[in-house]
Scaffold this active site. Structure first.
Site, PDB file in Angstrom:
ATOM      1  N   HIS A   1       0.826  -1.210   0.000  1.00 16.55           N
ATOM      2  CA  HIS A   1       0.000   0.000   0.000  1.00 16.55           C
ATOM      3  C   HIS A   1       0.862   1.263   0.000  1.00 16.55           C
ATOM      4  O   HIS A   1       0.560   2.223  -0.705  1.00 16.55           O
ATOM      5  CB  HIS A   1      -0.922  -0.009   1.212  1.00 16.55           C
ATOM      6  CG  HIS A   1      -2.119  -0.885   1.044  1.00 16.55           C
ATOM      7  ND1 HIS A   1      -3.105  -0.977   1.997  1.00 16.55           N
ATOM      8  CD2 HIS A   1      -2.501  -1.709   0.028  1.00 16.55           C
ATOM      9  CE1 HIS A   1      -4.034  -1.818   1.585  1.00 16.55           C
ATOM     10  NE2 HIS A   1      -3.686  -2.280   0.399  1.00 16.55           N
TER      11      HIS A   1
ATOM     12  N   TYR B   1      -9.934   4.456   2.527  1.00 21.14           N
ATOM     13  CA  TYR B   1     -10.455   3.296   3.246  1.00 21.14           C
ATOM     14  C   TYR B   1     -11.975   3.296   3.414  1.00 21.14           C
ATOM     15  O   TYR B   1     -12.613   2.240   3.278  1.00 21.14           O
ATOM     16  CB  TYR B   1      -9.763   3.155   4.603  1.00 21.14           C
ATOM     17  CG  TYR B   1      -8.441   2.422   4.510  1.00 21.14           C
ATOM     18  CD1 TYR B   1      -8.377   1.044   4.653  1.00 21.14           C
ATOM     19  CD2 TYR B   1      -7.258   3.114   4.253  1.00 21.14           C
ATOM     20  CE1 TYR B   1      -7.168   0.359   4.555  1.00 21.14           C
ATOM     21  CE2 TYR B   1      -6.048   2.451   4.146  1.00 21.14           C
ATOM     22  CZ  TYR B   1      -6.005   1.072   4.290  1.00 21.14           C
ATOM     23  OH  TYR B   1      -4.806   0.402   4.180  1.00 21.14           O
TER      24      TYR B   1
ATOM     25  N   GLU C   1       0.625   2.279   7.892  1.00 15.79           N
ATOM     26  CA  GLU C   1       1.051   2.929   6.648  1.00 15.79           C
ATOM     27  C   GLU C   1       1.558   4.342   6.899  1.00 15.79           C
ATOM     28  O   GLU C   1       2.511   4.792   6.246  1.00 15.79           O
ATOM     29  CB  GLU C   1      -0.099   2.915   5.644  1.00 15.79           C
ATOM     30  CG  GLU C   1      -0.322   1.516   5.055  1.00 15.79           C
ATOM     31  CD  GLU C   1      -1.722   1.298   4.481  1.00 15.79           C
ATOM     32  OE1 GLU C   1      -2.395   2.303   4.181  1.00 15.79           O
ATOM     33  OE2 GLU C   1      -2.122   0.125   4.332  1.00 15.79           O
TER      34      GLU C   1
ATOM     35  N   TYR D   1      11.461  -4.688  -3.231  1.00 19.63           N
ATOM     36  CA  TYR D   1      11.106  -4.416  -4.618  1.00 19.63           C
ATOM     37  C   TYR D   1      10.933  -2.920  -4.864  1.00 19.63           C
ATOM     38  O   TYR D   1      10.790  -2.123  -3.928  1.00 19.63           O
ATOM     39  CB  TYR D   1       9.805  -5.138  -4.997  1.00 19.63           C
ATOM     40  CG  TYR D   1       8.646  -4.879  -4.049  1.00 19.63           C
ATOM     41  CD1 TYR D   1       7.878  -3.711  -4.124  1.00 19.63           C
ATOM     42  CD2 TYR D   1       8.319  -5.807  -3.060  1.00 19.63           C
ATOM     43  CE1 TYR D   1       6.828  -3.486  -3.254  1.00 19.63           C
ATOM     44  CE2 TYR D   1       7.268  -5.594  -2.174  1.00 19.63           C
ATOM     45  CZ  TYR D   1       6.523  -4.431  -2.279  1.00 19.63           C
ATOM     46  OH  TYR D   1       5.488  -4.203  -1.403  1.00 19.63           O
TER      47      TYR D   1
ATOM     48  N   SER E   1      11.074  -6.993  -8.107  1.00 18.75           N
ATOM     49  CA  SER E   1      12.118  -7.214  -7.106  1.00 18.75           C
ATOM     50  C   SER E   1      13.439  -6.594  -7.544  1.00 18.75           C
ATOM     51  O   SER E   1      13.827  -6.683  -8.712  1.00 18.75           O
ATOM     52  CB  SER E   1      12.331  -8.713  -6.874  1.00 18.75           C
ATOM     53  OG  SER E   1      11.192  -9.301  -6.302  1.00 18.75           O
TER      54      SER E   1
ATOM     55  N   VAL F   1      11.667 -16.493 -12.832  1.00 14.42           N
ATOM     56  CA  VAL F   1      12.038 -15.119 -12.510  1.00 14.42           C
ATOM     57  C   VAL F   1      12.083 -14.891 -11.003  1.00 14.42           C
ATOM     58  O   VAL F   1      12.514 -13.828 -10.538  1.00 14.42           O
ATOM     59  CB  VAL F   1      11.073 -14.130 -13.206  1.00 14.42           C
ATOM     60  CG1 VAL F   1       9.705 -14.094 -12.491  1.00 14.42           C
ATOM     61  CG2 VAL F   1      11.673 -12.735 -13.303  1.00 14.42           C
TER      62      VAL F   1
ATOM     63  N   THR G   1      15.147 -13.269  -8.987  1.00 12.48           N
ATOM     64  CA  THR G   1      15.532 -11.858  -8.812  1.00 12.48           C
ATOM     65  C   THR G   1      15.794 -11.456  -7.362  1.00 12.48           C
ATOM     66  O   THR G   1      16.870 -10.931  -7.064  1.00 12.48           O
ATOM     67  CB  THR G   1      14.510 -10.923  -9.480  1.00 12.48           C
ATOM     68  OG1 THR G   1      13.180 -11.226  -9.029  1.00 12.48           O
ATOM     69  CG2 THR G   1      14.561 -11.075 -10.992  1.00 12.48           C
TER      70      THR G   1
ATOM     71  N   PRO H   1      -1.182 -11.847  -5.811  1.00  9.83           N
ATOM     72  CA  PRO H   1      -1.778 -11.310  -4.590  1.00  9.83           C
ATOM     73  C   PRO H   1      -2.426 -12.338  -3.687  1.00  9.83           C
ATOM     74  O   PRO H   1      -3.056 -11.977  -2.713  1.00  9.83           O
ATOM     75  CB  PRO H   1      -2.850 -10.349  -5.136  1.00  9.83           C
ATOM     76  CG  PRO H   1      -3.254 -10.946  -6.436  1.00  9.83           C
ATOM     77  CD  PRO H   1      -2.008 -11.577  -6.996  1.00  9.83           C
TER      78      PRO H   1
END
EC number: 1.14.12.17
Length: 406
Positions: free
Chosen positions: A85, A95, A137, A190, A209, A276, A279, A399
């Site tokens: 987020h 929210y 957050e 990432y 990443s 992949v 990474t 996800p």
């Protein structure tokens, strides 16, 4: 604090949300994008088309509801989601609309089962959970901005080098356009790219990443070109990066984020990757070597064959130069040249028998990353071998909340 009646209702109805997670997710996004179409920008539209995102959202809500009386149990999920987020720029004021839309989706899907009492209880639970996310957050935004070289929102970087690593993977070396310092990061984290692509109504945001050790004057990401396969749509952003982005072009990037990184313990470490998924493992391996770690390091990679095996030569070089590093390769579909030149250690997939053959014991820290089938196979093998959960850590590019429930 939630009252006992609310907790009881939420916990008793949480399994219903799990059972209908895909339908609730589909209805939620349908309602949300009709009410706030600009939020398309924050969601992976390829995952939307593939139907991956929809079930993941409602599953996450179910998980929170099932543990509403013990939210400590979902700390890892909260950490993972709040990192994403922050990277996406989610704001506290978003929210309430998400909560209203989610409850409407639950009501639409569950019908009469979602009584006023049930909806009211879930509304209270959502607010309590949302407050945890908002507070976490806010701290992440503050930490990100205040770190040396840090920034919030997006910053312009130019492609200093574009290097082909395999038939499907290319590395992008990114430097800040303003020439100012950039913050360090934890190996395994990432970058988030905001791509404004010609012909696309909305911009796209993707996490990639970091594939090198931190504390360089550049960031490096190594991106697989996701082609259309078995009716699934091609990756919009990965194809844009491969086909349209060249050296000196600029990209809009959010500061490094992510909760997937190794501990500083001295216990032997095993880095397992599929495709992949190599990474973040390269970032970890390079960092351990550059920091002159004395840990016993085992690097195990699975790929179809050498044509799609990225960074092979670099890993072989590190193995030759560092006595504490060993490497093993599994190819599921080796070429004739792979066979004749003995370029791999096993034909097929990584399984428990192979792990027990190349590793002395299971008293090690295991980190693994790759496609969902790979993760489920490795996770199952480690559990069968008796590896404790605290010694088994994974990164999932999709996800879906957990590989056990996927």
């Amino acid at each position: 604090m939630l009252d006992e009646s609310t907790i009881k209702i939420v916990k008793s109805t949480a399994p219903l949300l799990q059972e209908h997670s895909q339908e609730i997710g589909e209805r939620f996004y349908e309602l949300l994008f009709s009410r706030v179409p600009d939020l398309y920008n924050m969601f992976n539209q390829t995952n939307q088309k593939r139907g991956i995102q929809q079930g993941a959202l409602a599953y996450g809500v179910y998980l929170a509801g099932a543990n509403i009386d013990n939210l400590k149990a979902i700390e890892s999920m909260v950490e993972r989601v709040t990192e994403k987020h922050r990277a996406l720029g989610v704001q506290a004021e978003q929210y309430p609309i998400v909560g209203e839309t989610l409850l409407k989706a639950v009501k639409d899907v569950l019908g009469e089962t979602a009584t006023d009492e049930v909806i009211e209880a879930w509304e209270k639970a959502y607010k309590a959970i949302a407050n945890i996310f908002i507070e976490t957050e806010a701290k992440l935004y503050q930490q990100t901005e205040q770190q040396p070289g840090g920034w919030i929102e997006n910053r312009s970087f130019y492609v200093d080098q574009k290097v082909k690593e395999s038939d499907v993977i290319s590395s992008f070396y990114l430097k800040p356009e303003d020439g100012k310092p950039i913050p360090s990061y934890k190996p395994g984290q990432y970058l988030t790219i905001q791509a404004d692509i010609e012909g696309e109504k909305y911009f796209h945001m993707r996490h990639y990443s970091l594939s090198d050790a931190p504390n360089k004057e550049y960031y490096r990401i190594s991106v697989k070109r996701e082609d259309s396969q078995d009716g699934a749509p091609a990756g919009i952003v990965s194809n844009y990066l491969h086909n349209e982005i060249s050296e000196r072009d600029t990209l809009s990037i959010a500061a490094p984020a992510g909760d997937f990184t190794y501990t500083t313990e001295e216990q032997p470490i095993v880095l397992l990757s599929g495709g992949v998924g190599i990474t973040p493992m390269m970032s970890m391996l390079n960092t351990l070597v550059e920091n002159h770690s004395e840990r016993e390091i085992t690097f195990i990679h699975a790929a179809q064959n050498s044509n799609v095996h990225a960074m092979r030569e670099h890993v072989e070089k590190l193995v030759k130069e560092n006595q504490n590093v060993t490497s093993f390769v599994c190819y599921s579909n080796p070429t004739e040249q792979d066979r004749s030149e003995h370029r791999y250690d096993k034909e097929g997939f990584i399984d428990l028998d192979f792990l027990q053959t190349v590793l002395s014991d299971n008293r090690k820290d295991f980190y693994f990353c790759g496609p969902l089938p790979f993760l489920k196979a490795i996770n199952g093998a480690l559990k069968e071998w008796g590896v404790p959960n605290e010694q088994s850590t994974y990164e999932l590019f999709s996800p879906i909340s957990t590989i056990e429930e996927a």
